[in-house]
Design a protein around this motif. Structure first.
Motif, PDB file in Angstrom:
ATOM      1  N   PHE A  88      27.763  32.764  37.786  1.00 25.59           N
ATOM      2  CA  PHE A  88      28.145  33.995  38.477  1.00 25.59           C
ATOM      3  C   PHE A  88      29.262  34.702  37.715  1.00 25.59           C
ATOM      4  CE2 PHE A  88      30.422  36.495  41.705  1.00 25.59           C
ATOM      5  CZ  PHE A  88      29.368  37.214  42.248  1.00 25.59           C
ATOM      6  N   TYR A  89      30.287  33.935  37.349  1.00 28.13           N
ATOM      7  CA  TYR A  89      31.354  34.455  36.504  1.00 28.13           C
ATOM      8  C   TYR A  89      31.230  33.865  35.106  1.00 28.13           C
ATOM      9  CZ  TYR A  89      33.848  35.939  40.757  1.00 28.13           C
ATOM     10  OH  TYR A  89      34.211  36.538  41.939  1.00 28.13           O
ATOM     11  N   GLY A  90      31.587  34.693  34.119  1.00 28.45           N
ATOM     12  CA  GLY A  90      31.556  34.197  32.746  1.00 28.45           C
ATOM     13  C   GLY A  90      32.904  34.214  32.068  1.00 28.45           C
ATOM     14  N   ALA A  91      33.885  34.861  32.689  1.00 29.78           N
ATOM     15  CA  ALA A  91      35.209  34.969  32.086  1.00 29.78           C
ATOM     16  C   ALA A  91      36.273  34.842  33.164  1.00 29.78           C
ATOM     17  CB  ALA A  91      35.366  36.300  31.351  1.00 29.78           C
ATOM     18  N   ALA A  92      37.457  34.382  32.740  1.00 27.93           N
ATOM     19  CA  ALA A  92      38.589  34.237  33.650  1.00 27.93           C
ATOM     20  C   ALA A  92      39.833  34.798  32.980  1.00 27.93           C
ATOM     21  CB  ALA A  92      38.803  32.771  34.011  1.00 27.93           C
ATOM     22  N   ALA A  93      40.595  35.570  33.731  1.00 29.19           N
ATOM     23  CA  ALA A  93      41.859  36.107  33.227  1.00 29.19           C
ATOM     24  C   ALA A  93      42.979  35.131  33.547  1.00 29.19           C
ATOM     25  CB  ALA A  93      42.141  37.467  33.849  1.00 29.19           C
ATOM     26  N   VAL A  94      43.883  34.944  32.578  1.00 28.42           N
ATOM     27  CA  VAL A  94      44.988  34.004  32.761  1.00 28.42           C
ATOM     28  C   VAL A  94      46.294  34.662  32.337  1.00 28.42           C
ATOM     29  CG1 VAL A  94      43.606  31.909  32.551  1.00 28.42           C
ATOM     30  CG2 VAL A  94      44.501  32.993  30.484  1.00 28.42           C
ATOM     31  N   TYR A  95      47.357  34.315  33.048  1.00 24.65           N
ATOM     32  CA  TYR A  95      48.678  34.900  32.790  1.00 24.65           C
ATOM     33  C   TYR A  95      49.406  34.064  31.748  1.00 24.65           C
ATOM     34  CZ  TYR A  95      47.804  37.798  36.842  1.00 24.65           C
ATOM     35  OH  TYR A  95      47.262  38.701  37.713  1.00 24.65           O
ATOM     36  N   VAL A  96      49.435  34.555  30.521  1.00 21.74           N
ATOM     37  CA  VAL A  96      49.998  33.765  29.429  1.00 21.74           C
ATOM     38  C   VAL A  96      51.514  33.835  29.363  1.00 21.74           C
ATOM     39  CG1 VAL A  96      47.878  33.975  28.066  1.00 21.74           C
ATOM     40  CG2 VAL A  96      49.743  35.635  27.726  1.00 21.74           C
ATOM     41  N   GLY A  97      52.145  34.847  29.986  1.00 19.05           N
ATOM     42  CA  GLY A  97      53.601  34.929  29.918  1.00 19.05           C
ATOM     43  C   GLY A  97      54.137  36.219  30.481  1.00 19.05           C
ATOM     44  N   GLY A  98      55.420  36.441  30.226  1.00 19.06           N
ATOM     45  CA  GLY A  98      56.137  37.613  30.719  1.00 19.06           C
ATOM     46  C   GLY A  98      57.146  37.218  31.777  1.00 19.06           C
ATOM     47  N   LYS A  99      58.315  37.830  31.729  1.00 16.43           N
ATOM     48  CA  LYS A  99      59.368  37.491  32.685  1.00 16.43           C
ATOM     49  C   LYS A  99      59.010  37.849  34.120  1.00 16.43           C
ATOM     50  CE  LYS A  99      63.163  37.718  29.375  1.00 16.43           C
ATOM     51  NZ  LYS A  99      64.424  38.385  28.978  1.00 16.43           N
ATOM     52  N   GLY A 154      32.186  27.083  27.947  1.00  8.13           N
ATOM     53  CA  GLY A 154      31.538  28.387  27.843  1.00  8.13           C
ATOM     54  C   GLY A 154      32.323  29.523  28.464  1.00  8.13           C
ATOM     55  N   TRP A 155      33.465  29.215  29.085  1.00  5.10           N
ATOM     56  CA  TRP A 155      34.277  30.275  29.672  1.00  5.10           C
ATOM     57  C   TRP A 155      34.893  31.150  28.584  1.00  5.10           C
ATOM     58  CZ3 TRP A 155      34.355  31.634  34.582  1.00  5.10           C
ATOM     59  CH2 TRP A 155      34.034  30.695  35.577  1.00  5.10           C
ATOM     60  N   LYS A 156      34.937  32.446  28.846  1.00  5.37           N
ATOM     61  CA  LYS A 156      35.702  33.379  28.035  1.00  5.37           C
ATOM     62  C   LYS A 156      37.013  33.655  28.773  1.00  5.37           C
ATOM     63  CE  LYS A 156      32.186  33.664  25.242  1.00  5.37           C
ATOM     64  NZ  LYS A 156      31.284  32.758  25.987  1.00  5.37           N
ATOM     65  N   LEU A 157      38.088  33.833  28.014  1.00  7.61           N
ATOM     66  CA  LEU A 157      39.407  33.989  28.618  1.00  7.61           C
ATOM     67  C   LEU A 157      40.015  35.344  28.301  1.00  7.61           C
ATOM     68  CD1 LEU A 157      40.832  30.422  27.891  1.00  7.61           C
ATOM     69  CD2 LEU A 157      39.859  31.281  30.043  1.00  7.61           C
ATOM     70  N   ILE A 158      40.709  35.892  29.282  1.00 10.07           N
ATOM     71  CA  ILE A 158      41.331  37.219  29.187  1.00 10.07           C
ATOM     72  C   ILE A 158      42.838  37.034  29.353  1.00 10.07           C
ATOM     73  CG2 ILE A 158      41.451  39.519  30.210  1.00 10.07           C
ATOM     74  CD1 ILE A 158      38.588  38.836  31.432  1.00 10.07           C
ATOM     75  N   PRO A 159      43.621  37.126  28.272  1.00 11.94           N
ATOM     76  CA  PRO A 159      45.059  36.899  28.367  1.00 11.94           C
ATOM     77  C   PRO A 159      45.792  38.106  28.960  1.00 11.94           C
ATOM     78  CG  PRO A 159      44.212  36.588  26.107  1.00 11.94           C
ATOM     79  CD  PRO A 159      43.171  37.318  26.885  1.00 11.94           C
ATOM     80  N   ILE A 160      46.653  37.845  29.943  1.00  4.83           N
ATOM     81  CA  ILE A 160      47.468  38.884  30.576  1.00  4.83           C
ATOM     82  C   ILE A 160      48.937  38.550  30.347  1.00  4.83           C
ATOM     83  CG2 ILE A 160      47.881  40.199  32.688  1.00  4.83           C
ATOM     84  CD1 ILE A 160      45.540  38.536  33.920  1.00  4.83           C
ATOM     85  N   TYR A 161      49.718  39.568  30.051  1.00  2.00           N
ATOM     86  CA  TYR A 161      51.160  39.400  29.873  1.00  2.00           C
ATOM     87  C   TYR A 161      51.873  40.354  30.827  1.00  2.00           C
ATOM     88  CZ  TYR A 161      55.667  38.786  27.527  1.00  2.00           C
ATOM     89  OH  TYR A 161      56.976  38.493  27.230  1.00  2.00           O
ATOM     90  N   VAL A 162      52.736  39.815  31.687  1.00  2.47           N
ATOM     91  CA  VAL A 162      53.412  40.635  32.689  1.00  2.47           C
ATOM     92  C   VAL A 162      54.798  40.998  32.158  1.00  2.47           C
ATOM     93  CG1 VAL A 162      53.938  40.925  35.122  1.00  2.47           C
ATOM     94  CG2 VAL A 162      52.184  39.279  34.418  1.00  2.47           C
ATOM     95  N   GLY A 163      54.860  42.092  31.440  1.00  3.99           N
ATOM     96  CA  GLY A 163      56.088  42.503  30.790  1.00  3.99           C
ATOM     97  C   GLY A 163      57.008  43.304  31.688  1.00  3.99           C
ATOM     98  N   ALA A 164      57.922  44.033  31.054  1.00  5.92           N
ATOM     99  CA  ALA A 164      58.898  44.835  31.773  1.00  5.92           C
ATOM    100  C   ALA A 164      58.199  45.896  32.617  1.00  5.92           C
ATOM    101  CB  ALA A 164      59.870  45.489  30.793  1.00  5.92           C
TER     102      ALA A 164
END
Length: 275
Positions: free
Chosen positions: A68-79, A100-110
């Motif tokens: 059903f899902y093929g990718a997952a977003a993950v929070y790699v960093g940020g203050k 087989g998962w594809k990953l979507i990196p998220i960074y929560v910056g300023a």
């Protein structure tokens, strides 16, 4: 995104403040030419993705690998990252990628100076450029430590703010440009997450497109699994696998006997280069 960054309560407050109206604008955000650098091939995923506050356990990712899902977003960093990440390690990235998962990196910056509420890191007109460069360097270091290689995207998370406040908006765009340039200097692709009524709109409709991200992930909670039918800014903008759409939030779902609360995303954009 489910929880994140600030908190579910905080997210919905900022969303309500920003307003839900979508106004189409002009302009297209595009990355500066990368012709002078030999770039790793882009890894693109097209399909359904999910994001959730804390990266799920490896066993949960195995249970959820149903197609059903093929990718997952993950929070790699940020203050301003809002959740602990006990599962998000280099070995986890390797293991879920092998499934087989594809990953979507998220960074929560300023976050913007005119944004309501408090954040551990806020930008200002005087600090925007330096913070953008600093956060880009940190984002690359964090992604690399997780074995997300050069050529991977990092999506900068910008929560809703009043984009009609020119001083605030100018400061945000200065920060975003510095972040973009810092990523590209290390051969990482630049992406941006924002709301279609505010933070994403600011990038999509900016008159000066220099050094703005080339991949746009827009939050528009209309429950439409598409990156085209509800795209607000013209069919010629952010084409060639450069769009993500967060279309549903706080969806409690069960696969393989494991229940998670996630946000749903329609995806047609770069994902991390792993393995």
């Amino acid at each position: 995104m489910a929880g994140h960054r600030q908190s579910k309560k905080r997210r919905h407050i900022t969303w309500a403040v920003a307003g839900a109206a979508v106004v189409a604008g002009t302009g297209i955000a595009a990355q500066t030419s990368m012709a002078a650098t030999t770039w790793p091939a882009q890894k693109t995923f097209t399909g359904r993705a999910f994001d959730t506050c804390t990266a799920p356990s490896l066993s949960a990712m195995k249970a959820w690998h149903t197609g059903f899902y093929g990718a997952a977003a993950v929070y790699v960093g940020g203050k301003n990252r809002g959740c602990a990440q006990p599962n998000l390690t280099a070995s986890w990235v390797t293991s879920v990628s092998s499934l087989g998962w594809k990953l979507i990196p998220i960074y929560v910056g300023a976050q913007p100076p005119c944004q309501t509420g408090s954040n551990p890191e806020k930008l200002s007109a005087s600090t925007a450029a330096a913070l953008g460069a600093q956060d880009a360097a940190d984002a690359v270091a964090k992604a690399s430590a997780l074995r997300m290689k050069a050529g991977s995207p990092v999506y900068l998370d910008m929560e809703p703010y009043d984009i009609t406040n020119k001083a605030c908006n100018d400061a945000v765009l200065t920060y975003v440009r510095a972040f973009d340039k810092g990523l590209r200097a290390k051969t990482y692709r630049s992406g941006y997450y924002g709301f279609s009524s505010s933070s994403a709109k600011a990038v999509a409709t900016a008159t000066d497109k220099t050094d703005l991200p080339g991949n746009l992930w827009y939050a528009l909670w209309d429950k439409q699994n598409t990156t085209t039918a509800d795209w607000p800014w013209g069919t010629t903008r952010f084409t060639n696998h450069s769009r993500g759409h967060q279309y549903m939030v706080n969806s409690q779902e069960t696969y393989g006997g494991v229940t998670l609360t996630v946000d749903r995303d329609a995806w047609d954009a770069p994902v991390a280069v792993t393995g």
